[in-house]
Motif scaffolding. Sequence first.
Motif, PDB file in Angstrom:
ATOM      1  N   TYR A   3      33.881  14.038  45.392  1.00 25.69           N
ATOM      2  CA  TYR A   3      32.829  13.465  44.295  1.00 25.69           C
ATOM      3  C   TYR A   3      33.047  12.635  43.287  1.00 25.69           C
ATOM      4  CZ  TYR A   3      28.908  16.845  44.055  1.00 25.69           C
ATOM      5  OH  TYR A   3      27.615  17.151  44.280  1.00 25.69           O
ATOM      6  N   PHE A   4      34.446  12.340  43.071  1.00 20.67           N
ATOM      7  CA  PHE A   4      34.770  11.520  42.279  1.00 20.67           C
ATOM      8  C   PHE A   4      35.604  10.155  42.634  1.00 20.67           C
ATOM      9  CE2 PHE A   4      34.855  15.495  40.281  1.00 20.67           C
ATOM     10  CZ  PHE A   4      33.753  15.379  39.386  1.00 20.67           C
ATOM     11  N   ALA A  30      26.846   9.968  35.879  1.00 14.74           N
ATOM     12  CA  ALA A  30      27.064  10.160  37.161  1.00 14.74           C
ATOM     13  C   ALA A  30      27.132  11.588  37.450  1.00 14.74           C
ATOM     14  CB  ALA A  30      28.590   9.317  37.241  1.00 14.74           C
ATOM     15  N   LEU A  31      28.064  12.331  36.537  1.00 16.68           N
ATOM     16  CA  LEU A  31      28.234  13.629  36.545  1.00 16.68           C
ATOM     17  C   LEU A  31      26.674  14.601  36.825  1.00 16.68           C
ATOM     18  CD1 LEU A  31      29.997  16.364  36.910  1.00 16.68           C
ATOM     19  CD2 LEU A  31      29.888  16.492  34.491  1.00 16.68           C
ATOM     20  N   PRO A  78      32.837  17.073  22.313  1.00 16.83           N
ATOM     21  CA  PRO A  78      34.125  16.228  22.463  1.00 16.83           C
ATOM     22  C   PRO A  78      34.957  17.033  23.626  1.00 16.83           C
ATOM     23  CG  PRO A  78      34.032  16.721  20.009  1.00 16.83           C
ATOM     24  CD  PRO A  78      32.910  17.334  20.489  1.00 16.83           C
ATOM     25  N   LEU A  79      35.005  18.231  23.788  1.00 16.23           N
ATOM     26  CA  LEU A  79      35.403  18.849  25.032  1.00 16.23           C
ATOM     27  C   LEU A  79      34.473  18.210  26.380  1.00 16.23           C
ATOM     28  CD1 LEU A  79      35.557  22.743  24.120  1.00 16.23           C
ATOM     29  CD2 LEU A  79      37.226  21.075  24.366  1.00 16.23           C
ATOM     30  N   TYR A  80      33.286  18.064  26.206  1.00 20.53           N
ATOM     31  CA  TYR A  80      32.704  17.505  27.310  1.00 20.53           C
ATOM     32  C   TYR A  80      33.039  15.943  27.558  1.00 20.53           C
ATOM     33  CZ  TYR A  80      28.856  15.978  30.321  1.00 20.53           C
ATOM     34  OH  TYR A  80      27.951  15.407  31.192  1.00 20.53           O
ATOM     35  N   ARG A 133      36.468  11.840  30.543  1.00 25.05           N
ATOM     36  CA  ARG A 133      37.554  10.588  30.478  1.00 25.05           C
ATOM     37  C   ARG A 133      38.603  11.190  31.370  1.00 25.05           C
ATOM     38  NH1 ARG A 133      36.485  10.125  25.022  1.00 25.05           N
ATOM     39  NH2 ARG A 133      37.948  11.882  24.597  1.00 25.05           N
ATOM     40  N   SER A 134      38.844  12.431  31.729  1.00 34.22           N
ATOM     41  CA  SER A 134      39.894  13.026  32.410  1.00 34.22           C
ATOM     42  C   SER A 134      39.799  12.765  33.912  1.00 34.22           C
ATOM     43  CB  SER A 134      40.556  14.480  32.214  1.00 34.22           C
ATOM     44  OG  SER A 134      39.231  15.216  32.619  1.00 34.22           O
ATOM     45  N   VAL A 135      38.505  12.772  34.286  1.00 34.42           N
ATOM     46  CA  VAL A 135      38.252  12.679  35.739  1.00 34.42           C
ATOM     47  C   VAL A 135      37.742  11.110  36.055  1.00 34.42           C
ATOM     48  CG1 VAL A 135      37.853  15.091  36.144  1.00 34.42           C
ATOM     49  CG2 VAL A 135      35.864  13.779  35.554  1.00 34.42           C
ATOM     50  N   GLY A 136      37.430  10.413  35.245  1.00 34.88           N
ATOM     51  CA  GLY A 136      37.116   9.059  35.127  1.00 34.88           C
ATOM     52  C   GLY A 136      35.518   9.095  35.957  1.00 34.88           C
ATOM     53  N   ILE A 137      34.716   9.669  35.149  1.00 33.02           N
ATOM     54  CA  ILE A 137      33.350   9.652  35.561  1.00 33.02           C
ATOM     55  C   ILE A 137      32.383   9.805  34.077  1.00 33.02           C
ATOM     56  CG2 ILE A 137      33.067  12.441  35.465  1.00 33.02           C
ATOM     57  CD1 ILE A 137      31.473  12.063  37.973  1.00 33.02           C
TER      58      ILE A 137
END
Length: 621
Positions: free
Chosen positions: A32-33, A146-147, A131-133, A138-142
């Motif tokens: 996916y990513f 796109a998500l 912020p959590l979202y 950022r953590s998965v680079g998307i």
Amino acid sequence: MESFRKLIRGWLGKVLLVLFLTPLALVGIEGYFSGGNKADVAKTVNGQDISNKDLDAQTKGLKDQYLKMVNGDESLLNNDFIKNAALDSLIARALLVQQAEKLGISLSDGQIEQMLAQQPSFQENGKFSQPLYENYLRSVGITSSALIANLRQDHALQMLMGTFTNNALVSKVDLELIANLQTEQRNLYLASVKLDEYKQNVKVSNQEIADYYNKHQNKFKQVASVDVDYVVLTPAMLPQASQQVSAVELEEAYAAFVDQQKQNAKREVKHILITTDNRNAQEAEKLANDVYAKIKAGMTFTQAAAQYSEDDSSKAKGGVIEYTEGVFDSSFDNAVKSAKNAEITRPVKTQYGYHLIEVQRDVGEIPTFEAKKAELTEEVLKSKSANLFADTVNSLNEQVVSNDALDIISSEVKTAKIESVKGITVATTNPVLADPSVKAKIFSDDVKNGDRNVSSSIQLKDGNTVWVKVRDYHAAGVQPLAQATARVKAQLIQDKAVTAAKAKIAAMLEDFKKLPAQQVLAKYPFTFESAGMFTRSQGLKREIERAAFSVPAPKAGMWSVTTASLPDEMVVVGVAEVKKAPVDSLDPAQAQELTQLYQRMRGQQLLDDYTQYLKANAKIK
């Protein structure tokens, strides 16, 4: 924020995507990513690229599943098959997604955004946390868009697949057929015809053997196998190490024990995080150093965390986090390991920013030297035995490899014996040769290419050591006629004996087709024994079961009769009665379970057929 980082580590396959992306059984979620470029394309499906990264991820996922089935023994896996299966699943997924788009199957942005807002892992105090979202993105680079696009795409896939798998029609006739397969009972009578007397008169020529072999070569396929010599060395074969333990050895063992206790002590980890969200890296590092200086000047860590930390989940708790190795990255982990008790580290850089870390270790009460003396003495003795075994292995290994000779081991260690085994395959159950490390050696490319040298020492799972030497390697393929001759001859003799036996009872078999069973039994001096009532898979020999359930149900008073061939025996199988359980006789729970089972099977078959149709009309290259 700390709880969010924990979420990220195991979140992809466990939370949001389990809730929303069930159809990804077709494809590894890593795909996916993934990015990729034209130079990294494994296949193109109607102009849509499947990257090698996606293929590698899907292959790894399938491989992990198969490894669980074979208890981690990779030598039993067919890696080419797994990779091809992974590619087929990615192609199928791409085709179905494309078809869903053509059919206009889709969810709106608003619907998917509502799903995300209701995801507990993105909520704080019961409300959606931007912020959590954003930290997740950022953590998965998307990006968020796109998500959302990916989630919309996969929901479309889920709906299209559900059209087949959830709506397959099941009729009463279908259920009756399945119920019959599962519950049908047949009353069997069996008679045995021994083939020894028939075989005595059978002659088989070399030409017949050659003709049979040439016509049935598929029967003589063989997997790769090896003929192996090996020697196992165990600690019990060696003389016992010195039973004396010196005071110095005990003191060193106690010092190592104390160090280990300190390393394993329960620890409380605190951190102050300065992120680069609203500043550049240089500014973040400078601020972290300023905070470090303030703590050194007298500000408490708790005060500094409350004032400066940008980890909202820990700043109110003095910076305390539920630390697990790997939550951040290796830089953070190394700092935790090396930090002295109650020491504040200098700023440590990770992907999240700069951290000041404090570690408090609660070592507790360490047992005294005298309290541990007996246990340490035993451990030192075990260590001496292990060292003696390791030294012996190393010494023997050098001699064995340099001389290419296994008998060196048996001459040095009298209780070690050379074992020889022929025809070992990767499916062997030999307790030594079935070890994955051993199989990796004896079926290696070097062996296939002619290496017949003794291996270096191989440590087995049980701690013992083995040396192996492949004497001969038999490649996979069709067994040569010379090796297959004995088997072919035995089969021909068996077939001719069965044919002769059938000829002798041919008249009786014909009469069973026309006459009531009792008349046939009275007419011929042939003994049938009642075997009882049987359903499928109820313990009959496979050949007899196939014969018994291959004939039609008999008319009243008659038998349906056929034969089954076994080694050295032909069995005449008579079916006297067939009982079928109608669907109406099943209780509601059984009927419902049967309906759902058939619906799933038929739905999956329809989906597979549809996918094959799409594939046949697609441009795949």
